[in-house]
Design a protein around this motif. Structure first.
Motif, PDB file in Angstrom:
ATOM      1  N   ALA A 157      49.408  41.987  33.159  1.00 20.58           N
ATOM      2  CA  ALA A 157      49.509  43.345  32.620  1.00 20.58           C
ATOM      3  C   ALA A 157      49.084  43.431  31.160  1.00 20.58           C
ATOM      4  CB  ALA A 157      50.940  43.867  32.774  1.00 20.58           C
ATOM      5  N   VAL A 158      49.091  42.304  30.461  1.00 18.87           N
ATOM      6  CA  VAL A 158      48.813  42.337  29.020  1.00 18.87           C
ATOM      7  C   VAL A 158      47.586  41.504  28.638  1.00 18.87           C
ATOM      8  CG1 VAL A 158      51.217  42.787  28.434  1.00 18.87           C
ATOM      9  CG2 VAL A 158      50.400  40.419  28.544  1.00 18.87           C
ATOM     10  N   THR A 159      46.893  40.947  29.610  1.00 14.90           N
ATOM     11  CA  THR A 159      45.706  40.119  29.358  1.00 14.90           C
ATOM     12  C   THR A 159      44.622  40.461  30.378  1.00 14.90           C
ATOM     13  OG1 THR A 159      46.342  38.333  30.866  1.00 14.90           O
ATOM     14  CG2 THR A 159      47.208  38.231  28.604  1.00 14.90           C
ATOM     15  N   PRO A 160      43.419  39.914  30.211  1.00 17.02           N
ATOM     16  CA  PRO A 160      42.382  40.095  31.243  1.00 17.02           C
ATOM     17  C   PRO A 160      42.613  39.211  32.468  1.00 17.02           C
ATOM     18  CG  PRO A 160      41.418  39.613  29.074  1.00 17.02           C
ATOM     19  CD  PRO A 160      42.867  39.292  28.988  1.00 17.02           C
ATOM     20  N   LEU A 161      43.625  38.355  32.433  1.00 12.60           N
ATOM     21  CA  LEU A 161      43.856  37.430  33.537  1.00 12.60           C
ATOM     22  C   LEU A 161      44.225  38.175  34.819  1.00 12.60           C
ATOM     23  CD1 LEU A 161      45.927  34.610  31.789  1.00 12.60           C
ATOM     24  CD2 LEU A 161      43.540  34.481  32.543  1.00 12.60           C
ATOM     25  N   GLN A 162      43.671  37.717  35.913  1.00 12.65           N
ATOM     26  CA  GLN A 162      44.050  38.199  37.239  1.00 12.65           C
ATOM     27  C   GLN A 162      44.409  36.992  38.088  1.00 12.65           C
ATOM     28  OE1 GLN A 162      44.329  41.473  38.164  1.00 12.65           O
ATOM     29  NE2 GLN A 162      43.915  41.891  35.984  1.00 12.65           N
ATOM     30  N   PHE A 163      45.519  37.084  38.816  1.00 14.96           N
ATOM     31  CA  PHE A 163      46.003  35.968  39.619  1.00 14.96           C
ATOM     32  C   PHE A 163      45.875  36.323  41.095  1.00 14.96           C
ATOM     33  CE2 PHE A 163      48.195  35.980  35.546  1.00 14.96           C
ATOM     34  CZ  PHE A 163      47.974  34.693  35.109  1.00 14.96           C
ATOM     35  N   ARG A 164      45.265  35.418  41.843  1.00  8.58           N
ATOM     36  CA  ARG A 164      44.998  35.674  43.253  1.00  8.58           C
ATOM     37  C   ARG A 164      45.484  34.512  44.102  1.00  8.58           C
ATOM     38  NH1 ARG A 164      40.842  34.105  46.414  1.00  8.58           N
ATOM     39  NH2 ARG A 164      39.625  33.377  44.625  1.00  8.58           N
ATOM     40  N   GLU A 165      46.245  34.835  45.151  1.00  5.04           N
ATOM     41  CA  GLU A 165      46.694  33.778  46.056  1.00  5.04           C
ATOM     42  C   GLU A 165      45.512  33.309  46.900  1.00  5.04           C
ATOM     43  OE1 GLU A 165      49.871  32.804  49.661  1.00  5.04           O
ATOM     44  OE2 GLU A 165      50.016  34.712  48.559  1.00  5.04           O
ATOM     45  N   SER A 166      45.446  31.984  47.070  1.00  2.00           N
ATOM     46  CA  SER A 166      44.352  31.383  47.827  1.00  2.00           C
ATOM     47  C   SER A 166      44.922  30.516  48.935  1.00  2.00           C
ATOM     48  CB  SER A 166      43.471  30.539  46.900  1.00  2.00           C
ATOM     49  OG  SER A 166      42.529  29.788  47.635  1.00  2.00           O
ATOM     50  N   SER A 167      44.203  30.444  50.048  1.00  3.58           N
ATOM     51  CA  SER A 167      44.599  29.536  51.127  1.00  3.58           C
ATOM     52  C   SER A 167      43.821  28.227  51.066  1.00  3.58           C
ATOM     53  CB  SER A 167      44.374  30.210  52.488  1.00  3.58           C
ATOM     54  OG  SER A 167      43.003  30.573  52.628  1.00  3.58           O
ATOM     55  N   GLY A 168      42.842  28.165  50.163  1.00  2.00           N
ATOM     56  CA  GLY A 168      42.047  26.954  50.002  1.00  2.00           C
ATOM     57  C   GLY A 168      42.340  26.289  48.670  1.00  2.00           C
ATOM     58  N   ALA A 169      41.281  25.827  48.013  1.00  2.00           N
ATOM     59  CA  ALA A 169      41.447  25.208  46.697  1.00  2.00           C
ATOM     60  C   ALA A 169      41.977  26.247  45.713  1.00  2.00           C
ATOM     61  CB  ALA A 169      40.122  24.635  46.220  1.00  2.00           C
ATOM     62  N   ALA A 170      42.829  25.786  44.784  1.00  2.00           N
ATOM     63  CA  ALA A 170      43.439  26.725  43.840  1.00  2.00           C
ATOM     64  C   ALA A 170      43.688  26.028  42.511  1.00  2.00           C
ATOM     65  CB  ALA A 170      44.737  27.282  44.408  1.00  2.00           C
ATOM     66  N   ASP A 171      43.818  26.829  41.462  1.00  2.00           N
ATOM     67  CA  ASP A 171      44.075  26.297  40.118  1.00  2.00           C
ATOM     68  C   ASP A 171      45.532  25.872  39.956  1.00  2.00           C
ATOM     69  OD1 ASP A 171      41.415  26.946  39.083  1.00  2.00           O
ATOM     70  OD2 ASP A 171      42.069  29.034  39.267  1.00  2.00           O
ATOM     71  N   ILE A 172      46.445  26.688  40.445  1.00  2.00           N
ATOM     72  CA  ILE A 172      47.876  26.432  40.284  1.00  2.00           C
ATOM     73  C   ILE A 172      48.492  26.206  41.654  1.00  2.00           C
ATOM     74  CG2 ILE A 172      50.075  27.420  39.521  1.00  2.00           C
ATOM     75  CD1 ILE A 172      48.520  29.049  37.458  1.00  2.00           C
ATOM     76  N   LEU A 173      49.041  25.038  41.862  1.00  2.00           N
ATOM     77  CA  LEU A 173      49.720  24.727  43.118  1.00  2.00           C
ATOM     78  C   LEU A 173      51.227  24.876  42.902  1.00  2.00           C
ATOM     79  CD1 LEU A 173      47.716  21.563  44.291  1.00  2.00           C
ATOM     80  CD2 LEU A 173      47.261  23.989  44.757  1.00  2.00           C
ATOM     81  N   ILE A 174      51.876  25.593  43.819  1.00  2.00           N
ATOM     82  CA  ILE A 174      53.295  25.924  43.688  1.00  2.00           C
ATOM     83  C   ILE A 174      54.050  25.257  44.817  1.00  2.00           C
ATOM     84  CG2 ILE A 174      54.972  27.815  43.669  1.00  2.00           C
ATOM     85  CD1 ILE A 174      52.668  29.632  42.698  1.00  2.00           C
ATOM     86  N   ASN A 175      55.162  24.617  44.473  1.00  2.00           N
ATOM     87  CA  ASN A 175      55.919  23.908  45.501  1.00  2.00           C
ATOM     88  C   ASN A 175      57.379  23.797  45.107  1.00  2.00           C
ATOM     89  OD1 ASN A 175      56.348  22.608  47.896  1.00  2.00           O
ATOM     90  ND2 ASN A 175      55.312  20.692  47.331  1.00  2.00           N
ATOM     91  N   TRP A 176      58.235  23.645  46.120  1.00  2.00           N
ATOM     92  CA  TRP A 176      59.661  23.363  45.941  1.00  2.00           C
ATOM     93  C   TRP A 176      59.907  21.945  46.439  1.00  2.00           C
ATOM     94  CZ3 TRP A 176      57.715  28.065  46.230  1.00  2.00           C
ATOM     95  CH2 TRP A 176      58.314  29.097  45.501  1.00  2.00           C
ATOM     96  N   VAL A 177      60.485  21.116  45.605  1.00  2.00           N
ATOM     97  CA  VAL A 177      60.614  19.703  45.932  1.00  2.00           C
ATOM     98  C   VAL A 177      61.988  19.191  45.515  1.00  2.00           C
ATOM     99  CG1 VAL A 177      58.143  19.224  45.757  1.00  2.00           C
ATOM    100  CG2 VAL A 177      59.563  19.115  43.711  1.00  2.00           C
ATOM    101  N   PHE A 178      62.340  18.022  46.011  1.00  2.00           N
ATOM    102  CA  PHE A 178      63.576  17.341  45.636  1.00  2.00           C
ATOM    103  C   PHE A 178      63.261  16.102  44.810  1.00  2.00           C
ATOM    104  CE2 PHE A 178      64.916  19.504  49.551  1.00  2.00           C
ATOM    105  CZ  PHE A 178      66.140  20.030  49.169  1.00  2.00           C
ATOM    106  N   GLY A 179      64.161  15.761  43.914  1.00  2.00           N
ATOM    107  CA  GLY A 179      64.181  14.463  43.258  1.00  2.00           C
ATOM    108  C   GLY A 179      62.838  13.999  42.725  1.00  2.00           C
ATOM    109  N   ASP A 180      62.535  12.724  42.964  1.00  2.00           N
ATOM    110  CA  ASP A 180      61.280  12.124  42.522  1.00  2.00           C
ATOM    111  C   ASP A 180      60.180  12.568  43.474  1.00  2.00           C
ATOM    112  OD1 ASP A 180      59.190  10.630  41.634  1.00  2.00           O
ATOM    113  OD2 ASP A 180      60.269   8.717  41.609  1.00  2.00           O
TER     114      ASP A 180
END
Length: 500
Positions: A157-180
């Motif tokens: 909302a405050v920058t030119p950045l636009q974030f798009r969800e991808s099903s393939g290669a992506a810049d930011i990978l998001i995950n929920w994990v345990f421990g090490d």
């Protein structure tokens, strides 16, 4: 390979506030303030069983107190302990003293980013993609996607950045994990670490964001840990922001819990716009052409834009004040900046209304937050103020090299540096002459920076230097001048708003 050393991790380890009050007394009993100050960058690590000396400890505590926004005393007290025990992010707040570049240091390895504070990292494009590698088992996937979208939207909302969800290669990978989980930064169990993220870059892990699945992730309620707010903080790191010392900012290190109305604050916005610029303005719809209304000179001058005197203002010097506001001096006048550091809130035609008995045309000014002292330099004399009251026995005479300086700047370490012609030196009140290794050339201390500067200030952990109508923003990490710009817009609030 140690990913911590390789990829410049923004290891943001947030401690939850669930059960915090119950365990607070127990934690306080075994709490070691030196270990805390080492962990978060205020002290170097003590090795071989060595103890920190009292001077280093006092400076470290003062620096923490300043960063945390509490009263600066240099001493451990109940307020300081309470702040240290508060839930917070595990990313160090400042660069450790031993890692702060000395003036005669060799050029650092620019291909090896710091793993705690590396301003300047950014994505080199405006469309950034993200991908869910996994999901939490505690919330519906639709809720998680909504929280992540909302978190990203705060920044788009405050920058030119636009974030798009991808099903393939992506810049930011998001995950929920345990421990090490293989990135060199293991999570613990519930009640400890919440999440961490990595700076932008070109390595495989750059930008990736991990959440501790052992935590209780929630949506829209006070219980547990709010996913959206934590994600918004983490994504600030993932697009290149470090921590803010401004209370209320989303990027401050202390986690504040659930707030249904949370927003980016001005410090967050100015920080990210420094990296990416502001959001493009929507194109207005074409309107029928109409004849402009007749105006008078009075009409044209009645707007809110600063007058010509302000927009062309040069600085004798500029400094942070005892009240956390910026002040600029010029020809006996004093200019108090707005709270956000842009534009002038008030002009004092005589600076002595604020700083009694100050010289008419100062040479330099600096505020020592460690001791709550404000200094004004001119010629052979030094004025010292406690808050805005001149201390007894001042002005005093300066010695040797320290006479007739041009500007002053206070580093994050608390050191006061005085600029004089082509040289710079550390200064303290008890110094009759520069210590060993000083003075040094300005171009050695700050490679690429010109000399004959008129003013300088360290503002929100960035160094700025002024000459005439322009200023230079200095990149301490890469040891280079980021750019030269006119100070009219970013500092004086003239014309189109733009970041510093």
């Amino acid at each position: 390979m140690n990913l911590l050393a390789y990829s410049g991790i923004i290891l943001c380890i947030l401690q939850t506030n669930k059960g915090f009050e119950i365990s607070r007394e127990k934690r306080a009993k075994g709490f070691e303030s030196d270990k805390y100050l080492e962990k978060f960058g205020y002290l170097d690590e003590a090795k071989g069983g060595r103890q920190h000396d009292e001077t280093s400890r006092k400076y470290a505590i003062s620096e923490f107190q300043e960063f945390a926004g509490i009263r600066v005393t240099g001493q451990m007290n109940e307020e300081t302990l309470a702040r240290m025990l508060a839930p917070r992010c595990g990313l160090p707040d400042v660069i450790r003293p031993g890692d702060r570049i000395p003036p005669n240091a060799r050029e650092t390895n620019r291909n090896k980013p710091s793993n705690f504070y590396a301003p300047g990292f950014k994505w080199d494009k405006n469309e950034v993609t993200y991908k869910f590698v996994g999901f939490s088992r505690q919330l519906p996937q639709s809720s998680q996607r909504r929280a992540i979208r909302n978190a990203f939207s705060k920044w788009s909302a405050v920058t030119p950045l636009q974030f798009r969800e991808s099903s393939g290669a992506a810049d930011i990978l998001i995950n929920w994990v345990f421990g090490d989980h293989g990135d060199g930064s293991p999570f613990d169990r519930r009640g400890g670490t919440l999440a961490h993220a990595f700076f932008p870059g070109t390595s495989a892990i750059s930008g990736d964001t991990h959440f501790d699945e052992a935590e209780e992730w929630t949506e829209g309620k006070n219980a547990g840990t709010n996913l959206e707010i934590v994600a918004a903080h983490e994504f600030g790191h993932a697009i290149g922001l470090s921590h803010s010392n401004v209370r209320g900012a989303l990027m401050q290190p202390f986690y504040g819990g659930y707030d249904p109305n949370y927003q980016l604050q001005s410090d967050d916005i100015r920080g990210v716009q420094t990296l990416y610029g502001s959001a493009p303005r929507p194109q207005p719809r074409p309107q029928p052409t109409r004849a402009p209304p007749a105006t008078t000179p009075r009409d044209r001058d009645s707007g809110n834009n600063p007058d010509k005197e302000i927009c062309e203002l040069k600085f004798d010097d500029i400094a942070n004040g005892p009240d956390n506001r910026l002040y600029a001096f010029r020809f006996g006048r004093l200019y108090k900046f707005n709270y956000d550091g842009v534009g002038i809130e008030k002009v004092y035609k005589n600076s002595r209304r604020v700083f009694p008995k100050a010289p008419k045309n100062i040479a330099a000014a600096a505020f020592d937050r460690r001791n709550n002292k404000f200094y004004i330099f001119k010629g052979y004399k030094l004025w010292r103020y406690s808050q805005f009251t001149l201390d007894a026995g001042y002005p005093k005479r300066l010695q040797g090299w320290y006479r007739n300086v041009d500007a002053a700047i206070v580093e994050d370490s608390g050191e006061i540096l005085l600029l004089k012609g082509k040289e710079v030196s550390v200064w303290r009140e008890d110094f009759a002459s520069p210590p060993r290794g000083y003075p040094v050339a300005i171009g050695v201390k700050w490679p690429g920076l010109r000399d004959d500067l008129e003013a300088a200030v360290r503002y929100r952990r960035i160094s700025y230097f002024f000459k005439g109508a322009n200023y230079f923003r200095y990149n301490d990490y890469n040891r280079k001048v980021d750019y030269r710009k006119s100070k009219a817009g970013p500092w004086l609030g003239c014309g189109r708003p733009e970041p510093k």
